[in-house]
Design a protein around this motif. Structure first.
Motif, PDB file in Angstrom:
ATOM      1  N   ARG A 161       4.816 -10.013  10.092  1.00 50.47           N
ATOM      2  CA  ARG A 161       4.197  -9.654   8.817  1.00 50.47           C
ATOM      3  C   ARG A 161       5.012  -8.565   8.111  1.00 50.47           C
ATOM      4  N   ARG A 162       5.407  -7.557   8.861  1.00 51.71           N
ATOM      5  CA  ARG A 162       6.210  -6.488   8.247  1.00 51.71           C
ATOM      6  C   ARG A 162       7.592  -7.013   7.868  1.00 51.71           C
TER       7      ARG A 162
ATOM      8  N   VAL B 220      -4.532  -2.175  -7.371  1.00 47.97           N
ATOM      9  CA  VAL B 220      -4.125  -0.919  -6.727  1.00 47.97           C
ATOM     10  C   VAL B 220      -4.487  -0.944  -5.246  1.00 47.97           C
ATOM     11  N   LEU B 221      -5.704  -1.370  -4.932  1.00 45.81           N
ATOM     12  CA  LEU B 221      -6.152  -1.421  -3.542  1.00 45.81           C
ATOM     13  C   LEU B 221      -5.266  -2.341  -2.709  1.00 45.81           C
TER      14      LEU B 221
ATOM     15  N   SER C  26       1.082  -1.677   1.557  1.00 51.82           N
ATOM     16  CA  SER C  26       2.117  -0.668   1.780  1.00 51.82           C
ATOM     17  C   SER C  26       1.798   0.177   3.005  1.00 51.82           C
ATOM     18  N   MET C  27       0.542   0.584   3.132  1.00 51.62           N
ATOM     19  CA  MET C  27       0.138   1.426   4.256  1.00 51.62           C
ATOM     20  C   MET C  27       0.165   0.667   5.578  1.00 51.62           C
TER      21      MET C  27
ATOM     22  N   LEU D 276      -5.331   5.524   5.760  1.00 56.19           N
ATOM     23  CA  LEU D 276      -5.597   4.435   4.827  1.00 56.19           C
ATOM     24  C   LEU D 276      -7.096   4.340   4.545  1.00 56.19           C
ATOM     25  N   LYS D 277      -7.906   4.457   5.576  1.00 56.16           N
ATOM     26  CA  LYS D 277      -9.358   4.405   5.391  1.00 56.16           C
ATOM     27  C   LYS D 277      -9.838   5.558   4.513  1.00 56.16           C
TER      28      LYS D 277
END
Length: 203
Positions: A106-107, A156-157, A163-164, A182-183
């Motif tokens: 995924r990354r 944005v979310l 990204s995070m 992130l949370k």
């Protein structure tokens, strides 16, 4: 065959697992269509009928990742619950984080998508499609928020979360700490959005 990159009419084009394994092993710079075709056991000419180059392959893998996550949102029945939404959100972020830690491709796909202006533009389109799903989910939480604003919030979310998540699996990075931050970001953002929408409703 373990599944195809696309629903092509021949049913013989490269397997996603083969492409992903290769991408993780060699990195995008050394990733080639020839090696993908060899691992997928298809003629290189057949591969080129559907994927003009390696950039098209990673764009398709990126699309698949976002479609898969969209399907995961079915657990929310299409909406973020207006009651107890924090618990649901935490559970979903934990689930997403687990996908990134258990599937290193995924990354690699995300990094490959940053390689050219064209792939970045395609990635942005994929994110917008996913954000449209998220925007609908946010409606019960922000009922008085204008649609355009809600759409921007969703975009944005999505961008921040992806990204995070990719940041969280970097080498020498604490995944647990990054996911916790992130949370915190998401909760703070959504609490403000919910409060603003409620205030607008009262007026």
């Amino acid at each position: 065959m373990r599944g195809h990159l696309t629903s092509d009419p021949t049913g013989q084009v490269a397997r996603p697992r083969s492409s992903r394994e290769l991408l993780v092993e060699v990195g995008f710079e050394s990733f080639t269509c020839e090696e993908v075709a060899q691992r997928a056991e298809v003629p290189i000419g057949t591969l080129y009928q559907f994927f003009a180059n390696k950039y098209v392959i990673v764009c398709e893998l990126n699309r698949q990742d976002l479609v898969a996550v969209s399907r995961e949102l079915a657990d929310f029945h299409g909406e973020v619950p207006s009651l107890d939404w924090l618990r649901h959100m935490n559970q979903f972020v934990d689930h997403m984080a687990n996908l990134w830690t258990t599937d290193p491709s995924r990354r690699e796909v995300w990094l490959a998508m940053q390689s050219t202006p064209s792939t970045r533009a395609t990635g942005a389109l994929h994110e917008k499609e996913f954000a449209a799903v998220v925007s609908q989910m946010l409606r019960p939480l922000t009922p008085r928020t204008p649609r355009a604003r809600r759409t921007m919030m969703a975009e944005v979310l999505v961008h921040v979360v992806y990204s995070m998540l990719n940041f969280s699996v970097q080498e020498n990075q604490s995944n647990t700490d990054a996911v916790a931050e992130l949370k915190r970001l998401m909760v703070a953002y959504l609490l403000v959005a919910e409060k603003e929408s409620r205030t607008a409703e009262e007026h």
